[in-house]
Design an enzyme around this catalytic site. Structure first.
Site, PDB file in Angstrom:
ATOM      1  CG  ASN A 113      -2.010  -1.181   1.110  1.00  0.00           C
ATOM      2  OD1 ASN A 113      -2.294  -1.775   0.050  1.00  0.00           O
ATOM      3  ND2 ASN A 113      -2.573  -1.492   2.229  1.00  0.00           N
ATOM      4  CG  ASP A 115      -2.729   3.293   2.738  1.00  0.00           C
ATOM      5  OD1 ASP A 115      -1.946   2.919   3.470  1.00  0.00           O
ATOM      6  OD2 ASP A 115      -3.720   2.315   2.472  1.00  0.00           O
ATOM      7  CG  HIS A 130       3.956  -1.636  -4.730  1.00  0.00           C
ATOM      8  ND1 HIS A 130       2.642  -2.331  -5.126  1.00  0.00           N
ATOM      9  CD2 HIS A 130       4.908  -2.490  -5.234  1.00  0.00           C
ATOM     10  CE1 HIS A 130       3.085  -3.526  -5.427  1.00  0.00           C
ATOM     11  NE2 HIS A 130       4.372  -3.659  -5.830  1.00  0.00           N
ATOM     12  CB  CYS A 138      16.894  10.474  -5.636  1.00  0.00           C
ATOM     13  SG  CYS A 138      18.134  10.587  -7.189  1.00  0.00           S
ATOM     14  N   GLY A 205      -4.956  -8.977   3.269  1.00  0.00           N
ATOM     15  CA  GLY A 205      -5.866  -8.417   2.165  1.00  0.00           C
ATOM     16  C   GLY A 205      -5.083  -8.214   1.080  1.00  0.00           C
ATOM     17  CB  SER A 207      -5.848  -9.965  -5.114  1.00  0.00           C
ATOM     18  OG  SER A 207      -4.906  -9.383  -6.086  1.00  0.00           O
ATOM     19  CD  GLU A 239     -11.657 -11.866  -3.717  1.00  0.00           C
ATOM     20  OE1 GLU A 239     -13.058 -12.442  -3.905  1.00  0.00           O
ATOM     21  OE2 GLU A 239     -11.105 -10.957  -4.123  1.00  0.00           O
TER      22      GLU A 239
HETATM   23  P1  NAD Z   1      -5.978  -6.088  -4.749  1.00  0.00           P
HETATM   24  O1  NAD Z   1      -7.062  -5.022  -4.921  1.00  0.00           O
HETATM   25  O2  NAD Z   1      -5.716  -6.516  -5.897  1.00  0.00           O
HETATM   26  O3  NAD Z   1      -6.913  -7.360  -3.831  1.00  0.00           O
HETATM   27  C1  NAD Z   1      -7.165  -6.810  -2.525  1.00  0.00           C
HETATM   28  C2  NAD Z   1      -7.845  -8.123  -1.848  1.00  0.00           C
HETATM   29  O4  NAD Z   1      -8.209  -7.773  -0.449  1.00  0.00           O
HETATM   30  C3  NAD Z   1      -8.894  -8.791  -2.585  1.00  0.00           C
HETATM   31  O5  NAD Z   1      -8.642 -10.190  -2.563  1.00  0.00           O
HETATM   32  C4  NAD Z   1     -10.362  -8.509  -1.822  1.00  0.00           C
HETATM   33  O6  NAD Z   1     -11.164  -9.590  -1.704  1.00  0.00           O
HETATM   34  C5  NAD Z   1      -9.465  -8.221  -0.304  1.00  0.00           C
HETATM   35  N1  NAD Z   1     -10.295  -7.476   0.581  1.00  0.00           N
HETATM   36  C6  NAD Z   1     -10.910  -6.464   0.312  1.00  0.00           C
HETATM   37  N2  NAD Z   1     -11.380  -5.743   1.300  1.00  0.00           N
HETATM   38  C7  NAD Z   1     -11.053  -6.592   2.485  1.00  0.00           C
HETATM   39  C8  NAD Z   1     -11.042  -6.427   3.782  1.00  0.00           C
HETATM   40  N3  NAD Z   1     -11.681  -5.635   4.570  1.00  0.00           N
HETATM   41  N4  NAD Z   1     -10.443  -7.479   4.849  1.00  0.00           N
HETATM   42  C9  NAD Z   1      -9.983  -8.728   4.096  1.00  0.00           C
HETATM   43  N5  NAD Z   1      -9.945  -8.568   2.611  1.00  0.00           N
HETATM   44  C10 NAD Z   1     -10.247  -7.677   2.327  1.00  0.00           C
HETATM   45  O7  NAD Z   1      -4.945  -5.573  -3.943  1.00  0.00           O
HETATM   46  P2  NAD Z   1      -3.419  -6.072  -3.745  1.00  0.00           P
HETATM   47  O8  NAD Z   1      -3.163  -7.330  -3.851  1.00  0.00           O
HETATM   48  O9  NAD Z   1      -2.914  -4.896  -2.618  1.00  0.00           O
HETATM   49  O10 NAD Z   1      -3.027  -5.277  -5.185  1.00  0.00           O
HETATM   50  C11 NAD Z   1      -3.198  -3.881  -5.667  1.00  0.00           C
HETATM   51  C12 NAD Z   1      -2.027  -3.030  -6.083  1.00  0.00           C
HETATM   52  O11 NAD Z   1      -2.484  -1.774  -6.209  1.00  0.00           O
HETATM   53  C13 NAD Z   1      -0.842  -2.917  -4.708  1.00  0.00           C
HETATM   54  O12 NAD Z   1       0.304  -2.853  -5.675  1.00  0.00           O
HETATM   55  C14 NAD Z   1      -1.051  -1.843  -4.337  1.00  0.00           C
HETATM   56  O13 NAD Z   1       0.066  -1.044  -4.239  1.00  0.00           O
HETATM   57  C15 NAD Z   1      -2.090  -1.081  -4.970  1.00  0.00           C
HETATM   58  N6  NAD Z   1      -3.170  -0.277  -4.437  1.00  0.00           N
HETATM   59  C16 NAD Z   1      -2.792   0.245  -3.248  1.00  0.00           C
HETATM   60  C17 NAD Z   1      -4.007   0.881  -2.297  1.00  0.00           C
HETATM   61  C18 NAD Z   1      -3.725   1.505  -1.172  1.00  0.00           C
HETATM   62  O14 NAD Z   1      -2.487   1.947  -0.837  1.00  0.00           O
HETATM   63  N7  NAD Z   1      -4.597   1.543  -0.042  1.00  0.00           N
HETATM   64  C19 NAD Z   1      -5.294   0.749  -2.883  1.00  0.00           C
HETATM   65  C20 NAD Z   1      -5.323   0.164  -4.207  1.00  0.00           C
HETATM   66  C21 NAD Z   1      -4.341  -0.176  -4.940  1.00  0.00           C
END
Ligand code: NAD
Length: 274
Positions: A113, A115, A130, A138, A205, A207, A239
């Site tokens: 994340n 954030d 990330h 830089c 959390g 995928s 999931e």
């Molecule tokens: P993803 O969106 O691919 O997968 C998220 C997973 O979390 C899904 O399987 C979903 O079902 C599950 N999920 C959603 N809410 C949940 C909860 N409350 N409790 C448990 N599980 C939950 O996310 P990813 O695998 O992190 O890949 C996405 C990419 O996008 C990453 O590289 C990330 O850097 C970036 N991203 C970051 C943010 C952030 O900083 N918050 C937000 C969106 C995407």
């Protein structure tokens, strides 16, 4: 007969309480309960708008082609995604991981994340795979700078973009890793090291389809070179994921990180106090 959620939480707490080197991996799912949409969950940004995924691949080539123009375009955007992320607050899932670190159970949290919510919750040993919205990096030497140390309005008015590194005069970009951009070598190296070293990996959390981050559970779960046995790999996710289906994880605790992680932290505390 499959185990109940309560039994799986108890198993996870037992492994964490006994662990010598436990680490957590997190993804966008841990922040959905803070009001930040994930990408691939049922309400994800890309699930709803697949074109946004294609557009995301244009950012990094544009930056390489014209850093000054890229900065000007970024600063001209009316309300950036960064500003809405900056307003988000950490939730009980982030706090539970910070608490597990504070009591000495978690050695590192590795997050995809951007954030900065783990930092807001108090996690200190944090590897932001990330990058983060709160820093610039830089492109030549990886030095990081707090973003709020720059007056971009003034730099734009004085025609001083792009910002430059005070160490090596390289071009600064957001610390956030864009699609097509390599993972910064320092973070990639350290993440690989702790994934090889861990005896318990708690994955929350994600995928687990974005590489190379999704390799880290495979390094831990399959037992890296020179190890006598694989780590215990536990998923907490809404999931099943490829890690569940390919049996890279030992088990999935299916549900919300904001509910399950505090329950795990409480059970770990009870075991350590007993
Ligand atoms: P993803 O969106 O691919 O997968 C998220 C997973 O979390 C899904 O399987 C979903 O079902 C599950 N999920 C959603 N809410 C949940 C909860 N409350 N409790 C448990 N599980 C939950 O996310 P990813 O695998 O992190 O890949 C996405 C990419 O996008 C990453 O590289 C990330 O850097 C970036 N991203 C970051 C943010 C952030 O900083 N918050 C937000 C969106 C995407």
């Amino acid at each position: 007969m499959s185990e109940s959620i309560d039994e799986l939480i108890e198993n996870a707490a037992e492994s964490l309480a006994r662990a010598e080197y436990a680490i957590a991996l997190t993804g966008a799912g841990i922040s959905t309960e803070s009001g930040i949409a994930d990408f691939r969950g049922p309400s994800g940004v890309w699930t709803k708008n697949p074109k946004a995924e294609q557009d995301a691949y244009k950012t990094y080539p544009r930056l390489l082609e014209d850093p000054k123009g890229w900065w000007e375009e970024m600063l001209a955007q009316p309300v950036s995604g960064r500003e809405s992320l900056e307003k988000a607050a950490a939730n009980s899932g982030h706090y539970a991981l910070a608490e597990l670190e504070r009591i000495g159970v978690l050695k590192w949290t590795l997050t995809q994340n951007i954030d900065a919510l783990h930092e807001k919750a108090g996690s200190k040993n944090l590897l932001e795979y990330h990058g983060t919205i709160s820093k610039l990096r830089c492109m030549a030497c990886n030095a990081r700078y707090p973003r709020d140390g720059f007056d971009f309005e003034k730099m734009l008015a004085d025609d001083r973009l792009p910002p430059l590194c005070s160490e090596c005069q390289g071009v600064l970009k957001s610390d956030v890793v864009y699609f097509g951009e390599p993972i910064p070598s320092d973070i990639a190296y350290q993440s690989d090291e702790v994934a090889r070293k861990c005896d318990v990996m708690l994955i929350c959390g994600t995928s687990a389809v974005v590489y190379p981050f999704a390799n880290l559970p495979r390094i831990a779960g399959q037992g890296a070179r020179g190890r006598t046995r694989a780590a215990t790999v536990i998923e907490v996710n809404a999931e099943p994921t490829p890690l569940t289906e390919e049996h890279v994880s030992d088990y999935l605790i299916q549900g919300k990180t904001g509910e399950i992680l505090p329950a795990i932290a409480e059970a770990v505390r009870a075991k350590l106090d007993a």
